[in-house]
Design an enzyme around this catalytic site. Sequence first.
Site, PDB file in Angstrom:
ATOM      1  N   ASP A  54       0.871  -1.181   0.000  1.00  0.00           N
ATOM      2  CA  ASP A  54       0.000   0.000   0.000  1.00  0.00           C
ATOM      3  C   ASP A  54       0.906   1.227   0.000  1.00  0.00           C
ATOM      4  O   ASP A  54       2.062   1.161   0.416  1.00  0.00           O
ATOM      5  CB  ASP A  54      -0.886  -0.028   1.245  1.00  0.00           C
ATOM      6  N   ASP A  90      -0.189   5.072   0.749  1.00  0.00           N
ATOM      7  CA  ASP A  90      -0.436   6.132   1.726  1.00  0.00           C
ATOM      8  C   ASP A  90      -0.212   5.651   3.153  1.00  0.00           C
ATOM      9  O   ASP A  90      -0.844   4.691   3.610  1.00  0.00           O
ATOM     10  CB  ASP A  90      -1.865   6.665   1.597  1.00  0.00           C
ATOM     11  N   THR A 131      -2.479   0.948  -4.754  1.00  0.00           N
ATOM     12  CA  THR A 131      -2.987   2.169  -4.142  1.00  0.00           C
ATOM     13  C   THR A 131      -4.215   2.708  -4.855  1.00  0.00           C
ATOM     14  O   THR A 131      -4.425   2.452  -6.051  1.00  0.00           O
ATOM     15  CB  THR A 131      -1.889   3.256  -4.162  1.00  0.00           C
TER      16      THR A 131
END
Length: 316
Positions: free
Chosen positions: A69, A71, A176
């Site tokens: 991932d 963020d 993402t």
Amino acid sequence: MAALGWLTPRRRSATARSVLAGEAAAEAARKSSQQLEALDALEARDGTAPAREPEFPVTGDDRAAAFFDLDNTVMQGAAIFHFGRGLYKRKFFQRRELARFAWQQTWFRLAGVEDPEHMQDVRESALSIVKGHRVSELMSIGEEIYDEYMADRIWPGTRALAQAHLDAGQKVWLVTAAPVETATIIARRLGLTGALGTVAESVDGVYTGKLVGEPLHGPAKAEAVRALAAAEGLDLTRCAAYSDSHNDIPMLSLVGHPYAINPDTKLRKHARALEWRLRDYRTGRKAAKVGIPAAAGVGAIAGGTAAAVALHRRRR
């Protein structure tokens, strides 16, 4: 989910749009990976094998890969917000829209749940900004924005984990909800294999303001990883996945080696219950205690976060 679904968070299963978004992201990721491999072949000469073979990841296991991932896992804060700051600097939109965008991002990160109407508002705001612009133009600007706002926000600890997989000869993918173009730039700058991200529709190289499927979030991420694994001939039980958010539990549950990185409260609890590995690279007692992405503390959303939180408290 009902309009007030954010009051009673629940797990959402994959929909046809999730599958479409996942498959589109996987196809885009494979194309970008091929381009990156071509560039690497030109730039990298006389490569050497790792000095030692770690227990995990396993060196030479070409049926294993790693999925990260972005963020608050690889990067402090939200990539789409940093990208928005760069577009605002270049006068793509006005200050009022920037403040609204900052509030949307802050609410999503702090609430930790998805309100369908809120998510649709975020999506439409972002799409309206790029509609009518050429893909090549946004890619060029994205390179500049990475240097301005993102390069200094990469978590060294997570970067080291990704490098361990690369050193073992495994492919490493970002997964993402950020636009695939932005994610691909970040992946290339970090030396990763490629990226799966939200695919915005374009015709003749111009954004239409629509998405292919839906944002690559939650179940859609799991579908993207599943589709990419099938295309690449990967054994998901030998793969690893890394995330900070409970929204990525579907993706983390697909692989044999799930990691909770800078986890939010729900993911931390879930990871501990299932004895998943945890890593927390944040600083400060509050971040560790609360277990949420401390955006204001690490400067990921700058003053916009603090202002938004203060406004929310005053309204309450």
